[in-house]
Design a protein around this motif. Sequence first.
Motif, PDB file in Angstrom:
ATOM      1  N   ARG A 266      11.245  -4.158  49.186  1.00  0.00           N
ATOM      2  CA  ARG A 266      12.152  -3.689  48.147  1.00  0.00           C
ATOM      3  C   ARG A 266      11.472  -2.627  47.280  1.00  0.00           C
ATOM      4  O   ARG A 266      10.288  -2.350  47.438  1.00  0.00           O
ATOM      5  CB  ARG A 266      12.658  -4.871  47.308  1.00  0.00           C
ATOM      6  N   TYR A 267      12.218  -2.106  46.336  1.00  0.00           N
ATOM      7  CA  TYR A 267      11.767  -0.968  45.533  1.00  0.00           C
ATOM      8  C   TYR A 267      10.439  -1.257  44.835  1.00  0.00           C
ATOM      9  O   TYR A 267      10.215  -2.349  44.293  1.00  0.00           O
ATOM     10  CB  TYR A 267      12.832  -0.633  44.500  1.00  0.00           C
ATOM     11  N   VAL A 268       9.538  -0.266  44.853  1.00  0.00           N
ATOM     12  CA  VAL A 268       8.218  -0.383  44.225  1.00  0.00           C
ATOM     13  C   VAL A 268       7.935   0.874  43.416  1.00  0.00           C
ATOM     14  O   VAL A 268       8.298   1.984  43.815  1.00  0.00           O
ATOM     15  CB  VAL A 268       7.104  -0.559  45.276  1.00  0.00           C
ATOM     16  N   SER A 269       7.274   0.699  42.277  1.00  0.00           N
ATOM     17  CA  SER A 269       6.831   1.819  41.451  1.00  0.00           C
ATOM     18  C   SER A 269       5.392   1.545  41.027  1.00  0.00           C
ATOM     19  O   SER A 269       5.100   0.461  40.515  1.00  0.00           O
ATOM     20  CB  SER A 269       7.729   1.970  40.219  1.00  0.00           C
ATOM     21  N   CYS A 270       4.497   2.505  41.251  1.00  0.00           N
ATOM     22  CA  CYS A 270       3.075   2.267  40.956  1.00  0.00           C
ATOM     23  C   CYS A 270       2.575   3.104  39.777  1.00  0.00           C
ATOM     24  O   CYS A 270       2.522   2.631  38.658  1.00  0.00           O
ATOM     25  CB  CYS A 270       2.228   2.524  42.206  1.00  0.00           C
ATOM     26  N   HIS A 271       2.241   4.350  40.002  1.00  0.00           N
ATOM     27  CA  HIS A 271       1.600   5.146  38.958  1.00  0.00           C
ATOM     28  C   HIS A 271       2.563   5.494  37.830  1.00  0.00           C
ATOM     29  O   HIS A 271       3.745   5.735  38.046  1.00  0.00           O
ATOM     30  CB  HIS A 271       1.054   6.436  39.556  1.00  0.00           C
ATOM     31  N   ARG A 272       2.014   5.486  36.609  1.00  0.00           N
ATOM     32  CA  ARG A 272       2.722   6.043  35.451  1.00  0.00           C
ATOM     33  C   ARG A 272       1.711   6.838  34.639  1.00  0.00           C
ATOM     34  O   ARG A 272       0.578   6.396  34.456  1.00  0.00           O
ATOM     35  CB  ARG A 272       3.362   4.931  34.605  1.00  0.00           C
ATOM     36  N   PRO A 273       2.099   7.985  34.116  1.00  0.00           N
ATOM     37  CA  PRO A 273       1.136   8.857  33.436  1.00  0.00           C
ATOM     38  C   PRO A 273       0.732   8.389  32.047  1.00  0.00           C
ATOM     39  O   PRO A 273      -0.240   8.861  31.499  1.00  0.00           O
ATOM     40  CB  PRO A 273       1.879  10.195  33.365  1.00  0.00           C
ATOM     41  N   SER A 274       1.486   7.453  31.465  1.00  0.00           N
ATOM     42  CA  SER A 274       1.179   7.013  30.100  1.00  0.00           C
ATOM     43  C   SER A 274       1.139   5.500  30.043  1.00  0.00           C
ATOM     44  O   SER A 274       1.465   4.803  30.990  1.00  0.00           O
ATOM     45  CB  SER A 274       2.228   7.547  29.119  1.00  0.00           C
ATOM     46  N   GLY A 275       0.730   4.991  28.880  1.00  0.00           N
ATOM     47  CA  GLY A 275       0.627   3.553  28.694  1.00  0.00           C
ATOM     48  C   GLY A 275      -0.835   3.121  28.705  1.00  0.00           C
ATOM     49  O   GLY A 275      -1.736   3.865  29.083  1.00  0.00           O
ATOM     50  N   SER A 276      -1.068   1.862  28.301  1.00  0.00           N
ATOM     51  CA  SER A 276      -2.439   1.386  28.161  1.00  0.00           C
ATOM     52  C   SER A 276      -2.837   0.405  29.252  1.00  0.00           C
ATOM     53  O   SER A 276      -3.927  -0.134  29.233  1.00  0.00           O
ATOM     54  CB  SER A 276      -2.612   0.694  26.797  1.00  0.00           C
ATOM     55  N   GLY A 277      -1.955   0.163  30.211  1.00  0.00           N
ATOM     56  CA  GLY A 277      -2.271  -0.816  31.241  1.00  0.00           C
ATOM     57  C   GLY A 277      -2.978  -0.204  32.436  1.00  0.00           C
ATOM     58  O   GLY A 277      -3.653   0.825  32.345  1.00  0.00           O
ATOM     59  N   GLU A 278      -2.797  -0.834  33.595  1.00  0.00           N
ATOM     60  CA  GLU A 278      -3.465  -0.406  34.813  1.00  0.00           C
ATOM     61  C   GLU A 278      -2.710   0.718  35.532  1.00  0.00           C
ATOM     62  O   GLU A 278      -3.287   1.405  36.370  1.00  0.00           O
ATOM     63  CB  GLU A 278      -3.601  -1.594  35.775  1.00  0.00           C
ATOM     64  N   HIS A 279      -1.418   0.886  35.227  1.00  0.00           N
ATOM     65  CA  HIS A 279      -0.627   1.883  35.950  1.00  0.00           C
ATOM     66  C   HIS A 279      -1.192   3.299  35.828  1.00  0.00           C
ATOM     67  O   HIS A 279      -1.290   4.008  36.842  1.00  0.00           O
ATOM     68  CB  HIS A 279       0.829   1.862  35.468  1.00  0.00           C
ATOM     69  N   PRO A 280      -1.576   3.774  34.640  1.00  0.00           N
ATOM     70  CA  PRO A 280      -2.128   5.128  34.551  1.00  0.00           C
ATOM     71  C   PRO A 280      -3.438   5.291  35.314  1.00  0.00           C
ATOM     72  O   PRO A 280      -3.813   6.401  35.675  1.00  0.00           O
ATOM     73  CB  PRO A 280      -2.337   5.325  33.044  1.00  0.00           C
ATOM     74  N   ARG A 283      -4.120   1.534  39.422  1.00  0.00           N
ATOM     75  CA  ARG A 283      -4.574   0.238  39.923  1.00  0.00           C
ATOM     76  C   ARG A 283      -3.497  -0.829  39.804  1.00  0.00           C
ATOM     77  O   ARG A 283      -3.801  -2.027  39.828  1.00  0.00           O
ATOM     78  CB  ARG A 283      -5.814  -0.218  39.150  1.00  0.00           C
ATOM     79  N   ALA A 284      -2.243  -0.437  39.660  1.00  0.00           N
ATOM     80  CA  ALA A 284      -1.174  -1.419  39.501  1.00  0.00           C
ATOM     81  C   ALA A 284       0.116  -0.917  40.121  1.00  0.00           C
ATOM     82  O   ALA A 284       0.362   0.292  40.189  1.00  0.00           O
ATOM     83  CB  ALA A 284      -0.962  -1.733  38.019  1.00  0.00           C
ATOM     84  N   CYS A 285       0.936  -1.874  40.561  1.00  0.00           N
ATOM     85  CA  CYS A 285       2.272  -1.566  41.082  1.00  0.00           C
ATOM     86  C   CYS A 285       3.254  -2.605  40.562  1.00  0.00           C
ATOM     87  O   CYS A 285       2.881  -3.772  40.346  1.00  0.00           O
ATOM     88  CB  CYS A 285       2.284  -1.586  42.612  1.00  0.00           C
ATOM     89  N   ASP A 286       4.495  -2.193  40.376  1.00  0.00           N
ATOM     90  CA  ASP A 286       5.585  -3.098  40.009  1.00  0.00           C
ATOM     91  C   ASP A 286       6.529  -3.211  41.203  1.00  0.00           C
ATOM     92  O   ASP A 286       7.050  -2.204  41.683  1.00  0.00           O
ATOM     93  CB  ASP A 286       6.344  -2.563  38.791  1.00  0.00           C
ATOM     94  N   PHE A 287       6.753  -4.437  41.653  1.00  0.00           N
ATOM     95  CA  PHE A 287       7.600  -4.702  42.811  1.00  0.00           C
ATOM     96  C   PHE A 287       8.907  -5.320  42.322  1.00  0.00           C
ATOM     97  O   PHE A 287       8.920  -6.448  41.804  1.00  0.00           O
ATOM     98  CB  PHE A 287       6.907  -5.669  43.767  1.00  0.00           C
ATOM     99  N   ALA A 288      10.008  -4.574  42.452  1.00  0.00           N
ATOM    100  CA  ALA A 288      11.304  -5.064  41.981  1.00  0.00           C
ATOM    101  C   ALA A 288      11.723  -6.300  42.769  1.00  0.00           C
ATOM    102  O   ALA A 288      11.534  -6.384  43.990  1.00  0.00           O
ATOM    103  CB  ALA A 288      12.356  -3.973  42.126  1.00  0.00           C
TER     104      ALA A 288
END
Length: 361
Positions: A266-280, A283-288
């Motif tokens: 299912r849908y996945v989103s990993c990198h994000r350019p901002s924020g304080s977590g692991e995504h920028p 090193r992190a992904c969100d799996f819907a």
Amino acid sequence: MPPVAPVRRTAARMAALLVAMLTLGLVTAPVSPASATPPTGRLAAAPGDDDEGGTPALRAKLDAASKGWLEAKAALNRSVTRQKQLNERLVTIDAELTERNAKVGEIAEVAYRTGRMGTAAALLGSTSPEGFMDRAAALETVAAHEDRTLRELITTRDEAIRTRTALDGEVREQRKQVTVMAKRKEQAEQALEEANNRPSASSGSGSSGSGIRGTSTANAKPAKRNSDGSWPAESCSVNDPTPASGCITPRTLHALQQAKAAGFTRYVSCHRPSGSGEHPKGRACDFAAQKSGFGGVASGGDRTYGNNLAAYFVRNADPLAVLYVIWFKQIWLPSSGWKSYSGGNGDPSSDHTNHVHLSVY
């Protein structure tokens, strides 16, 4: 040249017509080849710029605690491997020592029984020059054999002492790493207790979650390690194949690919350019959990999907270098298992009730 205003009005009408056609299902949006795109009518974007829940300080503590625990565990495993090798070598050394002790004992027994005469007496007892030379050669051979036997015994004894000393050092190293792991576990659980506004009942007790029950039994292929079993340092250096684009680390990509190979597509989103977590950091992904993307609170089959995905990451935490997993107001840490994880904003994204969050080392 045509007037600008009519052109803008025409573009606006075309955009409105396209939105209406999308809403009615008369046309479909293109599908990304790397990750399934949610159908229209639901949120297709990432769940937020900073959705991991809690505060930046909490996430920093959890990150440091989990990394420290994994590093100590790797060091412990290396020490246990060395200890096994040393024990095997010590068995061989002890066998050699027994054999060489016996040889030296035989030499001593012969010398005592025959009344070993001195070198000069043995040579003076010769009746001819040829006999003198023969006896000299024989004495040299015996002396060389006895000297070699004694040196081998001493060398083996020294090696046995060094091996036992090294074994004692490995035992100390293992106690040290076990202490570090316990400390890191306590740090993570205390950070969670503070975030959940719950007083610590005892050192390292933590606030237990109910655990996530999933049925996934799939095994992931291990990510690449260093020769000593540690994880190599990685940067955000490979392209993020999800619609989020940007970059991710090679280990994050490996975990994403392994999850898809296990059937979690299912849908996945990993990198994000901002924020304080692991995504920028890539090193992190969100799996819907829902087929249609990041929507409301998952229920029914969608929640089962999330349960199974979370269970898959926990089952394969070691080969995938999992730092933590967040799902349905709970967080899984390698040191502590499932714990309650509040501190979000009360919406499905920050509460992680619509997606599974994965962070890797």
